[in-house]
Scaffold this active site. Structure first.
Site, PDB file in Angstrom:
ATOM      1  N   TYR A 103      20.265   3.790   7.438  1.00  0.00           N
ATOM      2  CA  TYR A 103      19.382   3.220   6.425  1.00  0.00           C
ATOM      3  C   TYR A 103      20.166   2.360   5.443  1.00  0.00           C
ATOM      4  CZ  TYR A 103      16.541   3.029   2.179  1.00  0.00           C
ATOM      5  OH  TYR A 103      15.874   2.608   1.059  1.00  0.00           O
TER       6      TYR A 103
ATOM      7  N   ALA B 240       0.822  -1.215   0.000  1.00  0.00           N
ATOM      8  CA  ALA B 240       0.000   0.000   0.000  1.00  0.00           C
ATOM      9  C   ALA B 240       0.850   1.256   0.000  1.00  0.00           C
ATOM     10  CB  ALA B 240      -0.936   0.003   1.213  1.00  0.00           C
TER      11      ALA B 240
END
Length: 333
Positions: A163, A9
């Site tokens: 990250y 999504a």
């Protein structure tokens, strides 16, 4: 093919879902935004979602530089623990095909050439140099200016922030899973993905989102450094198409294969800001100087391998993509 899309999504994941449907596959959306929410760190929920699944496109991740090292535990939890839980469930369910949303951030700086010393690997830029506006990394051997080039998949990895470190760990986990199970794993090392549906106003988004959000507020995009840092901006629909191509590929069992997924056309961040602002109708960007610690100076893709082995090539040109992005809607973070 029935395909579980984690993060289905989200920005990239939703485009992957659409591309899968277009090509006759059956996507199954698994996302924390779903009702009820589905966390990839929940082994029971993941196990249920894998029932009847032939392959997984693993898009779920916490992305971007975020707000500094304070986010480290959350990045590791979402990206690495989540991936480990998913791969364990895949091993138990007998699902043996994985496409991973990798990232170009695993390389650190891109490819550089010194006239005297050839190809070199500069280390992290010194804070003192950044504070003084010296943004270009010098040759680590002689201090001379360097010429940036395209980085290929065989370049050494050198993640420069939390990250990036978690994205490299995801690849290592996927490779270990493939060896242990005989499964096939592909990591698509996305470069700077942009396009309709990017999240707005969040420190975890990419630079294109920052600029587009500023324009929507009637503000000038603020460009860090001198705006000459090079990136490879690739449209999200092209990235979604790369996922479909990777699923179709006859990937070798028991191994992970990495592919740069970029346009192959370097553009500077300043150029992107100007193109986007012009397409939006202003205001013009401002080169503000400053920097984000953990950013690299130049990182652009050599996407020869994915074109040759998967038959993929980008279809959306830079100017066309920026015009569309300037008019497109954005989503809440």
């Amino acid at each position: 093919m029935r395909v579980l899309v984690t993060g289905g999504a989200g920005f990239i994941g939703s485009h992957v879902v659409s591309a899968l449907r277009t090509h006759g596959h059956e996507p199954v959306v698994y996302d924390v935004r779903s009702a009820p929410p589905s966390d990839v760190r929940d082994p029971c929920a993941v196990g249920r979602a894998l029932a009847g699944v032939d392959a997984v496109c693993h898009q779920a991740a916490m992305v971007g530089l975020g707000t500094g090292f304070a986010d480290a535990a959350e990045y590791v939890s979402r990206n690495d623990l989540g991936t480990a839980v998913l791969l364990t469930a895949m091993a138990e369910a007998g699902v043996r095909r994985l496409v991973l949303a990798g990232s170009m951030v695993v390389y650190g700086e891109g490819r550089y050439t010194c006239e005297r010393h050839g190809v070199v690997r500069p280390g992290p830029r010194a804070v003192a140099d950044l504070d003084a506006g010296r943004y270009e990394p010098p040759c680590p051997q002689c201090g001379a200016d360097l010429a940036p080039g395209l980085v290929d998949e065989d370049a050494p990895v050198d993640p420069r922030n939390v990250y990036a470190t978690t994205k490299l760990a995801q690849e290592h986990l996927a490779a270990a899973w493939a060896r242990a199970t005989g499964g096939s794993a592909v990591s698509l090392r996305y470069h700077n993905v942009y396009g309709p549906g990017m999240p707005r106003d969040t420190p975890y988004a990419g630079v294109a989102s920052f600029f587009r959000s500023a324009l929507a507020r009637g503000e000038s995009p603020r460009v860090f450094e001198d705006g000459r840092q090079r990136r490879d901006f690739v449209h999200v629909r092209d990235v979604a198409a790369a996922n479909v191509a990777a699923l179709r590929a006859d990937s070798p069992p028991g191994a992970l294969r990495a592919y740069n997924t970029g346009s192959g056309e370097p553009h500077t961040v300043g150029e992107m800001a100007r193109e986007l602002a012009a397409a939006y109708g202003g205001p013009e960007p401002v080169v503000a100087g400053g920097y984000r610690l953990g950013d690299v100076r130049h990182i652009t893709a050599d996407s020869t391998r994915i074109r040759a082995e998967l038959g993929w090539k980008p279809e959306v040109g830079f100017a066309e993509g920026m015009r569309e992005f300037a008019r497109a809607g954005m989503r809440e973070a």
